[in-house]
Write a protein that holds these residues in place. Structure first.
Motif, mmCIF file in Angstrom:
data_model
loop_
_atom_site.group_PDB
_atom_site.id
_atom_site.type_symbol
_atom_site.label_atom_id
_atom_site.label_comp_id
_atom_site.label_asym_id
_atom_site.label_seq_id
_atom_site.Cartn_x
_atom_site.Cartn_y
_atom_site.Cartn_z
ATOM 1 N N SER A 1 -4.582 -9.386 -8.702
ATOM 2 C CA SER A 1 -4.812 -10.833 -8.716
ATOM 3 C C SER A 1 -3.493 -11.596 -8.799
ATOM 4 C CB SER A 1 -5.718 -11.213 -9.883
ATOM 5 O OG SER A 1 -6.995 -10.627 -9.754
ATOM 6 N N THR A 2 -2.555 -11.061 -9.585
ATOM 7 C CA THR A 2 -1.243 -11.703 -9.693
ATOM 8 C C THR A 2 -0.533 -11.698 -8.346
ATOM 9 O OG1 THR A 2 -1.037 -11.054 -12.016
ATOM 10 C CG2 THR A 2 0.991 -11.610 -10.844
ATOM 11 N N ALA A 3 -0.606 -10.573 -7.640
ATOM 12 C CA ALA A 3 0.011 -10.498 -6.315
ATOM 13 C C ALA A 3 -0.633 -11.489 -5.357
ATOM 14 C CB ALA A 3 -0.096 -9.079 -5.771
ATOM 15 N N LEU A 4 -1.965 -11.590 -5.388
ATOM 16 C CA LEU A 4 -2.670 -12.525 -4.513
ATOM 17 C C LEU A 4 -2.309 -13.970 -4.826
ATOM 18 C CD1 LEU A 4 -6.144 -10.755 -4.498
ATOM 19 C CD2 LEU A 4 -4.740 -11.177 -2.478
ATOM 20 N N ASP A 5 -2.128 -14.265 -6.103
ATOM 21 C CA ASP A 5 -1.765 -15.635 -6.485
ATOM 22 C C ASP A 5 -0.390 -16.028 -5.965
ATOM 23 O OD1 ASP A 5 -4.165 -15.897 -7.790
ATOM 24 O OD2 ASP A 5 -3.362 -15.413 -9.778
ATOM 25 N N GLY A 6 0.423 -15.030 -5.609
ATOM 26 C CA GLY A 6 1.751 -15.324 -5.081
ATOM 27 C C GLY A 6 1.745 -15.769 -3.628
ATOM 28 N N TRP A 7 0.596 -15.623 -2.965
ATOM 29 C CA TRP A 7 0.474 -16.068 -1.574
ATOM 30 C C TRP A 7 -0.409 -17.297 -1.513
ATOM 31 C CZ3 TRP A 7 -0.659 -10.395 -1.545
ATOM 32 C CH2 TRP A 7 0.480 -9.642 -1.225
ATOM 33 N N SER B 1 5.481 -4.784 0.423
ATOM 34 C CA SER B 1 6.700 -5.367 -0.141
ATOM 35 C C SER B 1 6.543 -5.711 -1.612
ATOM 36 C CB SER B 1 7.077 -6.625 0.649
ATOM 37 O OG SER B 1 6.103 -7.651 0.466
ATOM 38 N N VAL B 2 5.299 -5.960 -2.036
ATOM 39 C CA VAL B 2 5.047 -6.320 -3.439
ATOM 40 C C VAL B 2 4.721 -5.104 -4.297
ATOM 41 C CG1 VAL B 2 3.523 -7.634 -4.971
ATOM 42 C CG2 VAL B 2 4.289 -8.643 -2.818
ATOM 43 N N LEU B 3 3.953 -4.154 -3.733
ATOM 44 C CA LEU B 3 3.430 -3.035 -4.531
ATOM 45 C C LEU B 3 3.937 -1.666 -4.101
ATOM 46 C CD1 LEU B 3 -0.326 -4.122 -4.599
ATOM 47 C CD2 LEU B 3 1.412 -4.629 -6.313
ATOM 48 N N GLY B 4 4.787 -1.613 -3.087
ATOM 49 C CA GLY B 4 5.162 -0.333 -2.506
ATOM 50 C C GLY B 4 5.787 0.658 -3.456
ATOM 51 N N SER B 5 6.452 0.199 -4.510
ATOM 52 C CA SER B 5 7.128 1.115 -5.426
ATOM 53 C C SER B 5 6.216 1.629 -6.537
ATOM 54 C CB SER B 5 8.339 0.412 -6.058
ATOM 55 O OG SER B 5 7.919 -0.704 -6.831
ATOM 56 N N ARG B 6 4.994 1.125 -6.598
ATOM 57 C CA ARG B 6 4.093 1.486 -7.692
ATOM 58 C C ARG B 6 2.937 2.346 -7.193
ATOM 59 N NH1 ARG B 6 2.580 -3.695 -11.229
ATOM 60 N NH2 ARG B 6 1.716 -1.981 -12.480
ATOM 61 N N GLU B 7 2.529 3.310 -8.021
ATOM 62 C CA GLU B 7 1.372 4.118 -7.686
ATOM 63 C C GLU B 7 0.117 3.264 -7.830
ATOM 64 O OE1 GLU B 7 1.242 7.611 -10.038
ATOM 65 O OE2 GLU B 7 3.015 8.524 -9.126
ATOM 66 N N LEU B 8 -0.801 3.394 -6.878
ATOM 67 C CA LEU B 8 -2.016 2.583 -6.921
ATOM 68 C C LEU B 8 -2.826 2.842 -8.185
ATOM 69 C CD1 LEU B 8 -3.271 2.631 -3.215
ATOM 70 C CD2 LEU B 8 -2.011 0.843 -4.420
ATOM 71 N N ARG B 9 -2.790 4.100 -8.657
ATOM 72 C CA ARG B 9 -3.580 4.421 -9.848
ATOM 73 C C ARG B 9 -3.048 3.741 -11.100
ATOM 74 N NH1 ARG B 9 -1.932 10.819 -10.337
ATOM 75 N NH2 ARG B 9 0.293 10.540 -10.800
ATOM 76 N N SER B 10 -1.827 3.244 -11.031
ATOM 77 C CA SER B 10 -1.243 2.548 -12.191
ATOM 78 C C SER B 10 -1.545 1.062 -12.188
ATOM 79 C CB SER B 10 0.275 2.752 -12.214
ATOM 80 O OG SER B 10 0.907 2.003 -11.167
#
Length: 415
Positions: free
Chosen positions: A149-155, A133-142
């Protein structure tokens, strides 16, 4: 080759085909009237090639000529490069398709016993969907380490588990050829070390263990009425016998939850041993290291193991956790009580427990291995423990519950 056409004042436009770049090739017109530059060269071995460059100005054609002369064998026209880019797999995303492919693989591994079904259901599925839900629209290589870390800080919770699940996904993606190592942003993502606590901190007292077990009584409810059921409403009794059986094996013998689950599924052997004193039987089951593990148990644990194996499964982890939370909420003295910590408790209390052996003898595995001159206890386990009765540690813990064993009668019971 067609002879060059001389231009006259009445016909000033160039005639085609014509030469370009000091004889590098021909220029012709396509169906839309645009100039098309063709490169002509003779390669090693005398082979002559003609390459339509797909450019429409001599300046662009000269640039392509320079690329060709740098690497004739590896040269690709712009059209060929575009075609290769179009067929090349795009960067991996945490989208619904890839998440489901990963979870399908995880469920197959769970069926083979490589991981637990509870891990798939209660860790991989929820945490991976959260990442998607947070990263699904982005390519992992990007993504960068800072993005993760920013995503983890959101939880607010479960940071280590979320990292483990994401790294499990990218590991599967690398192994299946979906993600190159150079494009994996999780390789530098470290799982935080667990907070180290002493064994005493992780263990419960004898009183807490006994109180928790006694509180796990069966309960009843009236389906469809909630808390406001009329007196004559049909009541259903919910049995917690399987939860108590798992509790017994964990508390009295320090067994892992995965070991109990394998035994319940029929992947182990329950052996009754009459006339062996306090040892009522042995439980043999495959260990995670592909060896067989044998545990001597008392009468209460033997009965618990037999009930679980007859049922064919252990209770759902969510069901067990909900019931533990319920009794903790009703008993402040049990604050912090968790079934998973009963193994720590067993080891702590076992330091002051009694060691008993079968009447026919019960020698520690290490001693048997030394006597047999085996280089490893694994050899002893694999070939010689069919009738072995290991010693048993008896704790100063008495587990009693008003509903042990489960009474039959006037209730329709479910588990």
């Amino acid at each position: 080759m067609t002879a060059p056409v001389r231009l006259t004042e009445a016909d000033p436009s160039p005639k085609y085909p014509r030469r370009w770049g000091d004889g590098a090739g021909l220029v012709r017109l396509d169906s839309r009237g645009r100039e098309v530059f063709v490169l002509e060269r003779r390669l090693g071995g005398g082979k002559r090639v003609k390459i339509t460059l797909g450019v429409h100005t001599e300046r662009e054609a000269l640039a392509e000529l320079a690329l060709f002369e740098r690497d004739p064998a590896g040269y690709r026209t712009r059209k060929e490069l575009a075609r290769e880019r179009a067929t090349r797999p795009r960067g991996l995303r945490l989208d619904a398709t890839n998440v489901e492919a990963f979870l399908t693989n995880a469920r197959l591994r769970a069926e083979r016993g490589e991981i637990s079904k509870g891990h798939v259901r209660h860790a991989l599925e929820p945490y991976l969907f959260a990442w998607s839900s947070v990263l699904g629209s982005r390519e992992l290589r990007s993504l960068s380490l800072a993005d993760l870390s920013t995503a983890l800080d959101g939880w607010a919770t479960a940071r280590p588990k979320r990292i483990v699940v994401l790294k499990a996904f990218t590991s599967w993606a690398r192994d299946s050829g979906r993600l190159a190592a150079k494009d994996d942003p999780t390789l530098s993502l470290k799982v935080p070390p667990p907070r180290l606590r002493s064994m005493g901190e992780r263990a419960f007292s004898v009183g807490q263990v006994q109180a928790a077990y006694a509180a796990l009584t069966d309960y009843e409810f009236a389906p469809g009425y909630g808390d406001n059921a009329p007196p004559k409403a049909r009541r259903v009794r919910v049995s917690l016998q399987s939860v108590r059986d798992v509790f017994v094996l964990r508390a009295l013998h320090g067994m892992h939850g995965s070991e109990i689950a394998r035994l319940a599924r029929g992947e182990g052997t329950i052996r009754e041993l009459p006339d062996q004193g306090e040892i009522a039987g042995t439980l043999s089951f495959p260990h995670k290291r592909r060896t067989e593990h044998v545990v001597s148990v008392g009468a209460q644990a033997l009965a618990a193991a037999k009930r679980l194996q007859a049922k064919g499964r252990v209770p759902e982890p969510v069901t067990t956790a909900n019931n533990i939370r319920r009794i903790v909420a009703e008993n402040p003295a049990l604050t912090g009580f968790k079934l998973e910590r009963l193994r720590h408790t067993f080891i702590t209390l076992g330091a002051t427990g009694r060691v008993v052996t079968a009447r026919g003898g019960g020698v520690p595995l290490e001693l048997l291995s030394q006597i047999a001159n085996h280089t490893s206890t694994a050899t002893t386990k694999r070939h010689y423990l069919g009738t072995h009765i290991p010693p048993m540690v008896v704790l100063s813990v008495t587990l009693t519950n008003a509903d042990d064993p489960h009474p039959g009668g006037r209730y329709q019971s479910i588990e």
